[in-house]
Design an enzyme around this catalytic site. Structure first.
Site, PDB file in Angstrom:
ATOM      1  N   ASN A  88      37.713  32.108  46.532  1.00 49.76           N
ATOM      2  CA  ASN A  88      39.161  32.262  46.337  1.00 49.76           C
ATOM      3  C   ASN A  88      39.536  32.174  44.859  1.00 49.76           C
ATOM      4  OD1 ASN A  88      40.076  32.728  48.956  1.00 49.76           O
ATOM      5  ND2 ASN A  88      40.234  30.561  49.424  1.00 49.76           N
ATOM      6  N   HIS A  93      42.578  35.177  46.736  1.00 48.20           N
ATOM      7  CA  HIS A  93      42.712  34.811  48.146  1.00 48.20           C
ATOM      8  C   HIS A  93      42.529  36.005  49.072  1.00 48.20           C
ATOM      9  CE1 HIS A  93      43.783  30.579  47.669  1.00 48.20           C
ATOM     10  NE2 HIS A  93      44.400  30.964  46.563  1.00 48.20           N
ATOM     11  N   ASP A  97      40.121  36.015  52.246  1.00 49.56           N
ATOM     12  CA  ASP A  97      40.525  36.430  53.594  1.00 49.56           C
ATOM     13  C   ASP A  97      39.624  37.552  54.119  1.00 49.56           C
ATOM     14  OD1 ASP A  97      42.560  34.592  53.571  1.00 49.56           O
ATOM     15  OD2 ASP A  97      44.175  36.060  53.282  1.00 49.56           O
ATOM     16  N   GLU A 123      37.860  27.740  56.636  1.00 48.67           N
ATOM     17  CA  GLU A 123      36.670  28.590  56.543  1.00 48.67           C
ATOM     18  C   GLU A 123      35.647  28.243  57.620  1.00 48.67           C
ATOM     19  OE1 GLU A 123      35.755  25.090  53.815  1.00 48.67           O
ATOM     20  OE2 GLU A 123      37.518  26.181  54.465  1.00 48.67           O
TER      21      GLU A 123
END
Length: 195
Positions: A88, A93, A97, A123
């Protein structure tokens, strides 16, 4: 030519005695679709589309009872995306994702039809393996690890092996008192690899 859910509403019940009746018919398709969508969101992870923690725990509790009563095995895998914060921080981010989505897909491809993969939170993923002992759970975990290493790539990189997962595998035993203990054992089984 298809059926449609409707609601009949009697608007003038006092007119029935005179041979007249006034009804309104309301189309309920939008209402039913909204209900179905709300139910889906309550039981699925919005990012990956996998069952969420709540749905998974309900299924696990049911299968633990069934496994004990029929004396069958039940395996559990706990999966953690390695270095998620670093992904991230370095790549954004959106890349994090996307990595989660691709991990979900790669793991799903390695599982049998009877297995259940869910996003447990952040996660973390968890897999329910009906009629599976410890050895077979470990073999499935290794297949999953290989699939993620070869198939999941960071956006813009294209190099395999940059995204890795740690896994903990356990099997239900007669001495396992509750589903919380089973999940905790799977979580503890992966910790040495991640710390």
């Amino acid at each position: 030519g298809s059926l449609m859910p409707v609601e009949w509403i009697d608007l003038a019940p006092d007119l029935e005695s005179g041979g007249l009746q006034m009804l309104a018919v309301r189309d309920l398709r939008g209402h039913k679709a909204a209900q179905a969508h709300a139910h889906y969101l309550a039981h699925h992870d919005a990012l990956t589309g996998l069952p969420n923690r709540r749905a998974f725990l309900a299924q696990l509790e049911h299968l633990m009872i069934a496994a004990r009563s029929s004396d069958t095995q039940l395996g559990l895998l706990f999966i953690d995306l390695d270095h998620f914060k670093r992904i991230n921080d370095r790549h954004g981010h959106q890349s994090g994702d996307q990595s989660l989505i691709e991990i979900a897909h790669a793991c799903q491809q390695t599982l049998r039809k009877t297995d259940l993969l869910a996003r447990f939170g952040g996660e973390e993923f968890i897999v329910l393996l009906p009629e599976t002992g410890q050895r077979e759970a470990v073999r499935l975990a290794e297949r999953m690890r290989s699939a993620v290493a070869s198939e999941v790539r960071l956006p813009g990189s294209g190099r395999p092996g940059e995204v890795t997962i740690s896994l903990g595998a356990v099997a239900l035993s007669r001495s396992t008192p509750s589903l919380d203990v089973l999940i905790q054992a799977a979580d503890l089984a992966l910790r040495p690899a991640t710390e």
